[in-house]
Design an enzyme around this catalytic site. Structure first.
Site, mmCIF file in Angstrom:
data_model
loop_
_atom_site.group_PDB
_atom_site.id
_atom_site.type_symbol
_atom_site.label_atom_id
_atom_site.label_comp_id
_atom_site.label_asym_id
_atom_site.label_seq_id
_atom_site.Cartn_x
_atom_site.Cartn_y
_atom_site.Cartn_z
ATOM 1 N N HIS A 57 0.833 -1.202 0.000
ATOM 2 C CA HIS A 57 0.000 0.000 0.000
ATOM 3 C C HIS A 57 0.870 1.256 0.000
ATOM 4 O O HIS A 57 0.521 2.282 0.571
ATOM 5 C CB HIS A 57 -0.949 -0.019 1.202
ATOM 6 C CG HIS A 57 -1.843 -1.227 1.203
ATOM 7 N ND1 HIS A 57 -3.077 -1.244 0.601
ATOM 8 C CD2 HIS A 57 -1.643 -2.479 1.682
ATOM 9 C CE1 HIS A 57 -3.610 -2.446 0.728
ATOM 10 N NE2 HIS A 57 -2.756 -3.215 1.371
ATOM 11 N N HIS A 62 -7.573 -6.936 1.724
ATOM 12 C CA HIS A 62 -6.943 -5.979 2.644
ATOM 13 C C HIS A 62 -7.680 -5.950 3.983
ATOM 14 O O HIS A 62 -7.065 -5.835 5.050
ATOM 15 C CB HIS A 62 -6.942 -4.595 1.995
ATOM 16 C CG HIS A 62 -6.288 -3.519 2.798
ATOM 17 N ND1 HIS A 62 -5.163 -3.721 3.560
ATOM 18 C CD2 HIS A 62 -6.611 -2.199 2.950
ATOM 19 C CE1 HIS A 62 -4.809 -2.591 4.145
ATOM 20 N NE2 HIS A 62 -5.676 -1.662 3.803
ATOM 21 N N HIS A 90 -1.951 3.404 -4.885
ATOM 22 C CA HIS A 90 -2.137 1.955 -4.811
ATOM 23 C C HIS A 90 -3.605 1.557 -4.848
ATOM 24 O O HIS A 90 -4.495 2.403 -4.712
ATOM 25 C CB HIS A 90 -1.494 1.390 -3.545
ATOM 26 C CG HIS A 90 -2.117 1.908 -2.272
ATOM 27 N ND1 HIS A 90 -1.748 3.093 -1.702
ATOM 28 C CD2 HIS A 90 -3.089 1.393 -1.473
ATOM 29 C CE1 HIS A 90 -2.469 3.294 -0.601
ATOM 30 N NE2 HIS A 90 -3.283 2.271 -0.449
ATOM 31 N N GLU A 137 -6.091 4.726 -3.613
ATOM 32 C CA GLU A 137 -5.678 5.684 -2.585
ATOM 33 C C GLU A 137 -4.373 6.371 -2.983
ATOM 34 O O GLU A 137 -3.561 5.814 -3.723
ATOM 35 C CB GLU A 137 -5.517 4.984 -1.239
ATOM 36 C CG GLU A 137 -6.840 4.433 -0.710
ATOM 37 C CD GLU A 137 -6.704 3.616 0.559
ATOM 38 O OE1 GLU A 137 -7.660 3.600 1.357
ATOM 39 O OE2 GLU A 137 -5.649 2.960 0.740
ATOM 40 N N ASP A 182 -6.433 -1.072 -3.140
ATOM 41 C CA ASP A 182 -6.796 -1.988 -2.056
ATOM 42 C C ASP A 182 -7.645 -3.119 -2.631
ATOM 43 O O ASP A 182 -8.684 -2.874 -3.247
ATOM 44 C CB ASP A 182 -7.637 -1.276 -0.992
ATOM 45 C CG ASP A 182 -6.827 -0.335 -0.133
ATOM 46 O OD1 ASP A 182 -5.590 -0.312 -0.257
ATOM 47 O OD2 ASP A 182 -7.449 0.405 0.663
ATOM 48 N N HIS A 188 -13.791 0.929 4.659
ATOM 49 C CA HIS A 188 -13.159 -0.073 3.803
ATOM 50 C C HIS A 188 -14.043 -1.314 3.667
ATOM 51 O O HIS A 188 -14.261 -1.813 2.556
ATOM 52 C CB HIS A 188 -11.802 -0.489 4.381
ATOM 53 C CG HIS A 188 -10.681 0.427 4.014
ATOM 54 N ND1 HIS A 188 -10.296 1.474 4.816
ATOM 55 C CD2 HIS A 188 -9.863 0.439 2.938
ATOM 56 C CE1 HIS A 188 -9.269 2.089 4.251
ATOM 57 N NE2 HIS A 188 -8.991 1.493 3.115
#
Length: 207
Positions: free
Chosen positions: A43, A53, A47, A164, A49, A152
């Site tokens: 991360h 994650h 990047h 992100e 996710d 998330h």
């Protein structure tokens, strides 16, 4: 046709989330060539996710379907927002979009700030209720620094792709084609990614 590379440069001075590995690049002169050993987290920098994650049995980054990562995307400017992004901030801004990239005051910042902009849980619900399949932000995380993972989990449980630490500096609001490709890291929870936007051609003929 204009392209925008909205990927942050990845180097040893790249901003990292507290607790994440500090990037290290160990260069070796092999005489007739140069080799570099790279140490970084999944991360680090701009990047993606993967569901894994936050979901122990979730899909890994190498299995994210390409149609989620390539296609029409809308950039909206929420630089005026301080604190949590709410449904009121998103209302009327994401309807009809599938991929949404949120530009905030954090674009271009090069030092970690625990007060970075982030989605509230209610905002995350608003996005999924409006059919968003991919959401990206220029902040270190899509969730507040003191968050409990609810943002998330809400998104990743619904297979929404999360991007992100984008850099949307200089990118106007509007409609684009997005290409966001992670490294094909087998079985892992995320990956640095190269994210590029291409302006959609204007409709109409030449007068």
């Amino acid at each position: 046709m204009q392209f925008f590379d909205v990927t942050r440069q990845l180097g040893e001075d790249t901003l990292v989330y507290p607790g994440d590995p500090i990037p290290r690049m160990i260069r070796e002169d092999a005489g007739d060539s140069l080799l570099t050993e790279v140490h970084l987290g999944t991360h680090t920098g701009t990047h993606i996710d993967a569901p894994a994650h936050y979901l122990k049995n979730g899909a890994t980054v190498d299995t994210i379907p390409l149609p989620l990562l390539i296609g029409p995307a809308r950039v909206i400017d929420l630089c005026r927002v301080r604190g949590a992004i709410t449904p009121a901030d998103l209302s009327g801004r994401c309807e009809g979009a599938e991929r949404l990239l949120i530009k905030t005051w954090f674009s271009g910042e090069d030092a970690f700030d625990p007060g970075y902009p982030a989605l509230s849980v209610e905002a995350a619900r608003y996005l999924t209720e409006n059919g968003i399949i991919c959401v990206g932000m220029d902040a270190p995380s899509i969730e507040a620094y003191d968050g409990d993972g609810s943002v998330h989990r809400h998104l990743l449980e619904r297979d929404v792709v999360v991007l992100e630490l984008l850099d949307l500096t200089g990118v106007p609001e509007g409609e684009y084609t997005m290409i966001a490709l992670p490294l094909r890291l087998r079985g892992l929870d995320g990956s640095p990614a190269r994210v590029v936007l291409c302006e959609k051609p204007k409709s109409g003929g030449i007068s």
